[in-house]
Motif scaffolding. Structure first.
Motif, PDB file in Angstrom:
ATOM      1  N   SER A 128      55.851  47.634  46.885  1.00 60.15           N
ATOM      2  CA  SER A 128      54.854  48.535  46.770  1.00 60.15           C
ATOM      3  C   SER A 128      53.953  48.164  45.570  1.00 60.15           C
ATOM      4  O   SER A 128      54.663  47.720  44.442  1.00 60.15           O
ATOM      5  CB  SER A 128      55.455  49.955  46.517  1.00 60.15           C
ATOM      6  OG  SER A 128      56.192  50.203  47.742  1.00 60.15           O
ATOM      7  N   GLU A 132      51.501  52.847  43.833  1.00 55.45           N
ATOM      8  CA  GLU A 132      52.345  53.548  44.889  1.00 55.45           C
ATOM      9  C   GLU A 132      53.552  54.085  44.121  1.00 55.45           C
ATOM     10  O   GLU A 132      54.032  55.033  44.217  1.00 55.45           O
ATOM     11  CB  GLU A 132      52.647  52.692  46.064  1.00 55.45           C
ATOM     12  CG  GLU A 132      51.369  52.456  46.970  1.00 55.45           C
ATOM     13  CD  GLU A 132      51.795  51.326  47.913  1.00 55.45           C
ATOM     14  OE1 GLU A 132      51.304  51.645  49.284  1.00 55.45           O
ATOM     15  OE2 GLU A 132      52.392  50.304  47.735  1.00 55.45           O
ATOM     16  N   MET A 133      54.056  53.283  43.201  1.00 56.30           N
ATOM     17  CA  MET A 133      55.419  53.559  42.277  1.00 56.30           C
ATOM     18  C   MET A 133      54.950  54.789  41.521  1.00 56.30           C
ATOM     19  O   MET A 133      55.740  55.943  41.350  1.00 56.30           O
ATOM     20  CB  MET A 133      55.969  52.694  41.763  1.00 56.30           C
ATOM     21  CG  MET A 133      56.652  51.256  42.664  1.00 56.30           C
ATOM     22  SD  MET A 133      58.200  52.042  43.416  1.00 56.30           S
ATOM     23  CE  MET A 133      57.799  52.296  44.892  1.00 56.30           C
ATOM     24  N   LEU A 136      54.876  57.963  43.639  1.00 59.85           N
ATOM     25  CA  LEU A 136      56.241  58.123  43.826  1.00 59.85           C
ATOM     26  C   LEU A 136      56.860  59.089  42.778  1.00 59.85           C
ATOM     27  O   LEU A 136      57.628  60.284  42.722  1.00 59.85           O
ATOM     28  CB  LEU A 136      57.269  57.158  44.484  1.00 59.85           C
ATOM     29  CG  LEU A 136      58.672  57.383  44.777  1.00 59.85           C
ATOM     30  CD1 LEU A 136      58.685  58.365  45.761  1.00 59.85           C
ATOM     31  CD2 LEU A 136      59.163  56.084  44.880  1.00 59.85           C
ATOM     32  N   LYS A 139      56.184  62.549  41.994  1.00 61.23           N
ATOM     33  CA  LYS A 139      56.724  63.654  42.844  1.00 61.23           C
ATOM     34  C   LYS A 139      57.613  64.548  42.118  1.00 61.23           C
ATOM     35  O   LYS A 139      57.813  65.831  42.673  1.00 61.23           O
ATOM     36  CB  LYS A 139      57.600  62.944  44.031  1.00 61.23           C
ATOM     37  CG  LYS A 139      56.739  61.907  44.910  1.00 61.23           C
ATOM     38  CD  LYS A 139      55.613  62.819  45.697  1.00 61.23           C
ATOM     39  CE  LYS A 139      54.969  61.979  46.743  1.00 61.23           C
ATOM     40  NZ  LYS A 139      54.175  62.716  47.566  1.00 61.23           N
ATOM     41  N   PHE A 693      64.553  54.221  49.836  1.00 55.83           N
ATOM     42  CA  PHE A 693      63.934  53.586  48.767  1.00 55.83           C
ATOM     43  C   PHE A 693      64.707  52.524  48.178  1.00 55.83           C
ATOM     44  O   PHE A 693      65.887  52.388  48.183  1.00 55.83           O
ATOM     45  CB  PHE A 693      63.724  54.462  47.510  1.00 55.83           C
ATOM     46  CG  PHE A 693      63.186  54.083  46.459  1.00 55.83           C
ATOM     47  CD1 PHE A 693      62.458  52.805  46.337  1.00 55.83           C
ATOM     48  CD2 PHE A 693      63.537  54.505  45.039  1.00 55.83           C
ATOM     49  CE1 PHE A 693      61.815  52.495  44.790  1.00 55.83           C
ATOM     50  CE2 PHE A 693      62.933  54.107  43.894  1.00 55.83           C
ATOM     51  CZ  PHE A 693      61.921  53.008  44.026  1.00 55.83           C
ATOM     52  N   PRO A 723      59.186  52.823  50.283  1.00 57.73           N
ATOM     53  CA  PRO A 723      58.895  52.528  48.831  1.00 57.73           C
ATOM     54  C   PRO A 723      59.926  51.240  48.396  1.00 57.73           C
ATOM     55  O   PRO A 723      60.968  51.146  48.810  1.00 57.73           O
ATOM     56  CB  PRO A 723      59.327  53.594  48.047  1.00 57.73           C
ATOM     57  CG  PRO A 723      59.432  54.764  49.057  1.00 57.73           C
ATOM     58  CD  PRO A 723      59.953  54.101  50.579  1.00 57.73           C
ATOM     59  N   ALA A 746      60.795  56.611  39.211  1.00 63.82           N
ATOM     60  CA  ALA A 746      60.689  56.412  40.621  1.00 63.82           C
ATOM     61  C   ALA A 746      61.698  57.276  41.341  1.00 63.82           C
ATOM     62  O   ALA A 746      61.284  57.805  42.200  1.00 63.82           O
ATOM     63  CB  ALA A 746      60.175  55.048  41.164  1.00 63.82           C
ATOM     64  N   GLY A 749      61.553  61.000  41.443  1.00 67.55           N
ATOM     65  CA  GLY A 749      60.356  61.404  42.230  1.00 67.55           C
ATOM     66  C   GLY A 749      60.966  61.237  43.569  1.00 67.55           C
ATOM     67  O   GLY A 749      60.707  62.165  44.371  1.00 67.55           O
ATOM     68  N   PHE A 750      61.354  60.248  43.969  1.00 62.72           N
ATOM     69  CA  PHE A 750      62.194  60.064  45.181  1.00 62.72           C
ATOM     70  C   PHE A 750      63.089  61.261  45.473  1.00 62.72           C
ATOM     71  O   PHE A 750      62.945  61.965  46.720  1.00 62.72           O
ATOM     72  CB  PHE A 750      62.797  58.557  45.504  1.00 62.72           C
ATOM     73  CG  PHE A 750      63.223  58.442  47.026  1.00 62.72           C
ATOM     74  CD1 PHE A 750      62.385  58.188  47.872  1.00 62.72           C
ATOM     75  CD2 PHE A 750      64.657  58.523  47.054  1.00 62.72           C
ATOM     76  CE1 PHE A 750      62.946  57.840  49.095  1.00 62.72           C
ATOM     77  CE2 PHE A 750      65.098  58.292  48.406  1.00 62.72           C
ATOM     78  CZ  PHE A 750      64.335  57.785  49.606  1.00 62.72           C
ATOM     79  N   GLU A 753      61.355  64.540  45.995  1.00 59.39           N
ATOM     80  CA  GLU A 753      60.867  64.688  47.335  1.00 59.39           C
ATOM     81  C   GLU A 753      61.747  64.999  48.283  1.00 59.39           C
ATOM     82  O   GLU A 753      61.464  66.057  49.406  1.00 59.39           O
ATOM     83  CB  GLU A 753      60.079  63.596  47.617  1.00 59.39           C
ATOM     84  CG  GLU A 753      59.229  63.620  49.143  1.00 59.39           C
ATOM     85  CD  GLU A 753      58.322  62.533  49.219  1.00 59.39           C
ATOM     86  OE1 GLU A 753      57.137  62.380  49.782  1.00 59.39           O
ATOM     87  OE2 GLU A 753      58.650  61.310  48.569  1.00 59.39           O
TER      88      GLU A 753
END
Length: 756
Positions: A128, A132-133, A136, A139, A693, A723, A746, A749-750, A753
């Motif tokens: 990614s 994009e990271m 993430l 989030k 992820f 991701p 990251a 954030g994952f 979400e």
């Protein structure tokens, strides 16, 4: 044949063809076919035709920036060499390609190199993007008392050590660029000087070689080919002691009785096995002490005494047994015992206080399930006395005072927590003082001067990252030296609670649960199941766990299960997990989750699974074995395909492949080949229903980047968004602070979400 990392005792005598050096400048890559194995090679050229220089990489073997000693250009022929002529390559250059023959160890292999940009490991189209990271990571939007950096930034100062004579205190200090340099402080004058500067490559470890000289180790981008360096305490006379590219160094013995030397091992002669050497820490002069010549039955470990004499060694026999050799007479090594590879019979220390030079403190489980500590007569091959054991746990730790005529101070072992059992009157008194000073904490004598007049004491707990204290014995004075993480307040941290439960087939299992404040108050919270790496012989432990504390600060519980095959609980518990990886070992993790659900602590509908190495494998296996059990998963440098995993092990693991097959599975056994297919997540992509992820270090020598690429590509081909974080300057886990920050921001954030 491996081009052994490339062993890389390489001398590359390369005749390449060229009209002018400017057309050679750049990166040239190709693949060498060695006994059916494709090994990528890259050569980097710079300079002009009169003054060319070069370095070489073998990315699949984890070897990078190997310096070429000589490069010369004659017409359309170019030659270069490094490290003694063991490898030669001659080629003709035609535009952007060169074709020739690569020679090593009597073998002559064709090799064509093509000019172009250096290929990064793996499929570079898969990771990614940074954007994009970042998206993430964003989030996670909550307002929290502590940031990711509060848990995972390296301490401002760390790794405190006393010089043997107590004149100096060394430590690492972090600068604004996140580099951790080594400083030396004169304890009496308070003068401080930087003696080791950390540049692009990390200093992986350092220590005192004697009163005036420090040693340290580094590798290249996480490839684990460690090199040994030394420097004087004023920063002068810095020297790379082992300038052998593609060669891994291990420190075997620091010789207190010989301050100018130490004992190391290197796979310098053959990448698959390690030979012992006495090395001069000033000059790097080597004396090989023994030759590990039998590649099929290699020596696994060497036993040296305090004077640097090789007294015995353990040899791997037929891949699955261990032979212990001992020399009653110097140099005359005779077979003493043959055991299974997973039995324990090893020397903790020779008993230098005994009149019998063959007396030793041994740890063994040959006559028991749990390891026990014995006094043993190696000449007679018999037990003198059993000294210490525990009915529930393996024991192996003992501390001996060189200063007090080799008096035995204490035994130690790991149960639910670390335990210390005082023995000598001296240590009983010291231990009692420290218990009174640090009630409820774990404390460790992290360092001492040779005369035991000064100690460094490391104090920690499940809620305290760690503090260093100094203890001046003469003054009987304990002072706080440094709080490693002062920003983390103990009262804000969460308890790590030992748990015990029965597996579905009746085995007693142990582990830990870290509960956030909400769970302690009775609320069911999301849980992150965190299987450990290894898996064999490794276990989770009680103590401060930055990951678990970070998760708790976000309202997540963390579950650690010491599933069957974990270490510390005896050999039968260890063996009960052989051939059960991804099966009963995975059942144990699931049973642990059910246990904490039944306790009412966690919300079963919000259970994530996260782990590294074998733990990463467990993530992928969990998402394919029980597709509805977990809400999501984070796979960190994890195995995805047992077949390709075993085909890409480092060269120095090759002698241990039979053990790997005994622990995991053997593809040459039809029934086990079926199991390998069954438990390899790469073959069951269709079963993955929940978000995943994936995280990988590109230079990982243990779990090749292809393990992660396989999963990501297969899911992406099915239209599943995955991701994928790859760091091209890391290996088996992220060591650089900036990379760890990226990972955990990251990851949070994952989880935000998926779990909130």
């Amino acid at each position: 044949m491996y081009i052994n990392r490339i062993s890389l005792v390489i001398l590359l005598s390369l005749s390449l063809t060229m009209v002018n050096g400017q057309t050679i400048n750049g990166d040239w890559s190709g693949k060498l076919n060695a006994m059916g194995q494709e090994i990528p090679l890259v050569i980097h050229f710079s300079g002009n035709d009169d003054n060319l220089t070069a370095t070489m990489d073998s990315p699949s073997q984890g070897a990078t920036d190997l310096p070429v000693e000589k490069v010369s250009l004659e017409g359309t022929q170019l030659s270069l060499s490094l490290m003694g002529g063991q490898i030669e390559y001659t080629a003709e250059v035609n535009g952007d390609s060169m074709t020739g023959n690569f020679k090593q160890s009597g073998m002559d292999m064709p090799l064509t190199l093509t000019k172009g940009e250096l290929e990064k490991p793996g499929d570079t189209s898969l990771p990614s993007s940074e954007e994009e990271m970042e998206a993430l990571a964003n989030k996670e939007t909550g307002d929290y008392n502590y940031s990711v950096a509060d848990y995972f930034a390296k301490p401002a100062s760390s790794e405190f050590q006393l010089s043997p004579d107590g004149t100096y205190l060394s430590y690492r200090e972090k600068d604004d660029n996140l580099k951790n340099h080594v400083y030396v402080k004169n304890i009496k004058t308070n003068d401080v000087q930087r003696v080791i500067t950390e540049a692009e490559e990390l200093i992986r470890g350092y220590g005192w070689a004697n009163d005036k000289r420090l040693i340290y180790i580094m590798d290249k981008g996480g490839n684990e080919d460690y090199h040994l360096f030394a420097v004087d305490i004023d920063g002068n006379n810095q020297k790379e002691l082992t300038p052998y590219d593609g060669v891994k160094v291990e420190i075997l013995a620091l010789l207190k009785e010989d301050k100018n030397h130490m004992v190391i091992s290197m796979n310098k002669n053959n990448a698959q096995v390690f030979d012992p050497y006495k090395i001069n820490i000033a000059t790097g002069e080597l004396e090989q002490l023994y030759e590990n010549t039998d590649i099929t039955n290699p020596i696994m470990g060497y036993e040296f005494d305090k004077d640097g004499n090789l007294r015995g060694f353990a040899r791997l026999k037929d891949g699955i047994n261990s032979e212990f050799y001992y020399a009653v007479e110097p140099g005359d090594y005779k077979l003493m015992k043959t055991t299974k590879w997973d039995d324990t019979f090893s020397i903790i220390s020779f008993d230098y206080a005994s009149e019998n030079e063959h007396d030793a403190y041994m740890v063994s489980n040959l006559n028991s399930d749990k390891t026990e500590i014995y006094k043993y007569d190696l000449a007679k091959n018999e037990v003198v006395e059993k000294l210490f054991s525990n009915k529930n746990y393996d024991v192996s730790g003992a501390s001996i005072s060189r200063n007090r005529n080799w008096e035995l101070d204490y035994f130690s072992y790991e149960g639910e927590k670390d335990e210390i059992i005082p023995v000598s009157q001296y240590y009983k008194k010291l231990h009692k003082k420290l218990e009174k000073e640090f009630p409820g904490y774990n404390f460790y004598l992290s360092d001492r001067t040779d005369d035991e007049s000064q100690y460094l004491i490391y104090v920690t707990s499940d809620k305290l990252y760690g503090k260093y204290y100094s203890y001046d014995v003469t003054k009987d004075e304990i002072k706080l030296l440094f709080d490693l993480m002062p920003q983390l307040k103990e009262n804000d941290m969460s308890e790590m609670r030992p748990i015990s439960f029965k597996s579905r087939d009746g085995i007693q299992l142990h582990g830990y649960i870290t509960l956030p404040k909400e769970a302690v108050k009775g609320q069911k919270v999301p849980v992150i199941v965190n299987p450990h790496g290894g898996p064999q012989g490794i276990r989770d432990s009680w103590g401060f766990n930055p990951e678990a504390q970070l998760f708790a600060s976000r309202g997540y519980a963390t579950l650690h299960v010491n599933f069957r095959i974990s270490g510390g609980y005896g050999k039968e518990f260890l063996r009960s997990g052989f051939k059960e990886i991804g099966r009963k070992a995975m059942d144990d993790v699931e049973d642990g989750l059910q246990y904490v659900v039944d306790k009412g602590w966690v919300d079963k509908e919000k259970a994530a699974i996260y782990g590294g190495s074998h733990g990463g494998y467990a993530v992928l296996r969990g998402l394919t074995k029980t597709p509805d059990l977990y809400a999501c998963g984070v796979d960190y440098v994890g195995v995805s395909n047992l077949f390709t995993f075993m085909e890409t092990i480092p060269a120095y693991w090759a002698p241990y492949l039979p053990i790997l097959k005994a622990v995991w599975y053997d593809a040459e056994v039809p029934e086990e080949k079926e199991i390998m297919t069954e438990v390899s997540p790469a073959f069951h992509i269709d079963k993955i229903k929940k978000p995943l992820f994936v995280v990988q270090g590109a230079n990982d020598p243990r779990v090749n980047i292809d393990e992660s690429d396989q999963i990501v590509k297969s899911l992406r081909d099915k239209g599943v968004d995955v991701p994928y974080m790859v760091k091209y300057d890391e290996g088996h886990g992220f060591a650089k602070e900036e990379n760890r920050m990226d990972l955990y921001t990251a990851m949070m954030g994952f989880f935000a979400e998926q779990l909130k």
